[in-house]
Design a protein around this motif. Structure first.
Motif, PDB file in Angstrom:
ATOM      1  N   VAL A 186       0.836  -1.202   0.000  1.00  0.00           N
ATOM      2  CA  VAL A 186       0.000   0.000   0.000  1.00  0.00           C
ATOM      3  C   VAL A 186       0.870   1.252   0.000  1.00  0.00           C
ATOM      4  O   VAL A 186       0.603   2.214  -0.730  1.00  0.00           O
ATOM      5  N   ILE A 208       0.777   4.274  -2.660  1.00  0.00           N
ATOM      6  CA  ILE A 208       0.507   5.657  -2.234  1.00  0.00           C
ATOM      7  C   ILE A 208       1.587   6.586  -2.780  1.00  0.00           C
ATOM      8  O   ILE A 208       1.309   7.649  -3.337  1.00  0.00           O
ATOM      9  N   THR A 213      -4.823   6.673  -5.953  1.00  0.00           N
ATOM     10  CA  THR A 213      -5.877   6.960  -4.973  1.00  0.00           C
ATOM     11  C   THR A 213      -6.247   5.667  -4.254  1.00  0.00           C
ATOM     12  O   THR A 213      -5.847   4.564  -4.660  1.00  0.00           O
ATOM     13  N   ASN A 214      -7.044   5.804  -3.181  1.00  0.00           N
ATOM     14  CA  ASN A 214      -7.485   4.618  -2.451  1.00  0.00           C
ATOM     15  C   ASN A 214      -8.244   3.650  -3.363  1.00  0.00           C
ATOM     16  O   ASN A 214      -8.069   2.432  -3.284  1.00  0.00           O
ATOM     17  N   LYS A 215      -9.113   4.192  -4.228  1.00  0.00           N
ATOM     18  CA  LYS A 215      -9.873   3.330  -5.143  1.00  0.00           C
ATOM     19  C   LYS A 215      -8.940   2.600  -6.103  1.00  0.00           C
ATOM     20  O   LYS A 215      -9.105   1.402  -6.371  1.00  0.00           O
ATOM     21  N   PRO A 264     -11.929  -0.236  -0.968  1.00  0.00           N
ATOM     22  CA  PRO A 264     -11.338   1.039  -0.554  1.00  0.00           C
ATOM     23  C   PRO A 264     -11.295   1.190   0.961  1.00  0.00           C
ATOM     24  O   PRO A 264     -10.356   1.806   1.493  1.00  0.00           O
ATOM     25  N   VAL A 305      -8.279  -0.477   2.169  1.00  0.00           N
ATOM     26  CA  VAL A 305      -7.118   0.364   1.849  1.00  0.00           C
ATOM     27  C   VAL A 305      -6.993   1.487   2.876  1.00  0.00           C
ATOM     28  O   VAL A 305      -5.891   1.790   3.354  1.00  0.00           O
ATOM     29  N   GLU A 306      -8.121   2.095   3.236  1.00  0.00           N
ATOM     30  CA  GLU A 306      -8.104   3.175   4.230  1.00  0.00           C
ATOM     31  C   GLU A 306      -7.545   2.684   5.564  1.00  0.00           C
ATOM     32  O   GLU A 306      -6.797   3.396   6.235  1.00  0.00           O
ATOM     33  N   ARG A 348      -3.860   2.222   5.164  1.00  0.00           N
ATOM     34  CA  ARG A 348      -3.258   3.545   5.065  1.00  0.00           C
ATOM     35  C   ARG A 348      -3.118   4.180   6.450  1.00  0.00           C
ATOM     36  O   ARG A 348      -2.058   4.710   6.793  1.00  0.00           O
TER      37      ARG A 348
END
Length: 214
Positions: free
Chosen positions: A157, A161, A166-168, A178, A181-182, A185
């Motif tokens: 990840v 980044i 983007t997250n998507k 997503p 991913v958040e 992150r």
């Protein structure tokens, strides 16, 4: 950032290596007038065996000494990874000698009788340079320690980044949602102690590239 280690809380230490006792005494007195500590060495070999490589400061080194020359000492220090800046002094300088000293890694090359102001300015510049160098090294070491705490997926990840996804887009690349991913992150920002994307890129982009290359 944590404070610098080993001697950083003390005033910087200047190591002065010169076989001439009168020169050692005069330069020790001069250097001490600007608040720098001085440790004088008449013998370059004793210096090489015993000096504290962890201290913040600089080295003032005479070129011509009996036995081991100052240029040989300089080349040995660099080969051993010693990071204190070295200022070379000589009473019989030549262009070739100056060229060799700078090629070997000298911070400055001054002729005797040395100008007081020139030496003090060179020393203060060298000390500032050394402090910045140690701070960079410490920052890099701490970054590596934090990076090593990431899971394999968090490393993936992080790389995406830093690549600007983007997250998507990261979710599609890794075939996760997503929201997942958040979560990754948030976890890696916390583990890496990064307050912003810019800080993340500044401290970790090189490590990501290094890991990818490996």
């Amino acid at each position: 950032m944590r404070p610098l280690d080993a001697g950083a809380t003390l005033s910087p230490l200047i190591h002065l290596i010169d076989d001439d006792e009168a020169v050692r005494s005069a330069l020790t007195l001069l250097i001490s007038t600007v608040g720098l500590r001085v440790q004088a060495w008449p013998d370059p070999n004793a210096f090489m065996r015993s000096f504290d490589r962890l201290t913040i400061g600089a080295i003032v080194l005479d070129v011509r000494m009996p036995g081991t020359s100052g240029l040989t000492v300089l080349e040995t220090l660099v080969a051993q990874g010693v990071d204190q800046p070295v200022i070379m002094l000589t009473g019989h300088g030549t262009v070739e000698m100056c060229r060799r000293a700078f090629k070997a890694g000298a911070a400055e090359f001054l002729e005797k009788p040395v100008d007081d102001e020139a030496l003090l300015e060179a020393l203060q510049n060298a000390v500032r340079q050394h402090v910045k160098s140690r701070e960079r090294s410490q920052t890099n070491r701490h970054a590596r320690e934090r990076y090593a705490q990431l899971s394999a997926r968090e490393c993936e990840v992080l790389g995406l980044i830093i690549a600007g996804l983007t997250n998507k887009e990261i979710g599609r690349a890794l075939d996760v949602s997503p929201r997942t991913v958040e979560t990754h992150r948030a976890n890696l920002f916390a583990k890496l102690e990064a307050d912003s994307l810019a800080q993340l890129i500044r401290h970790y982009a090189a490590l990501v590239d290094e890991a990818d290359a490996g």
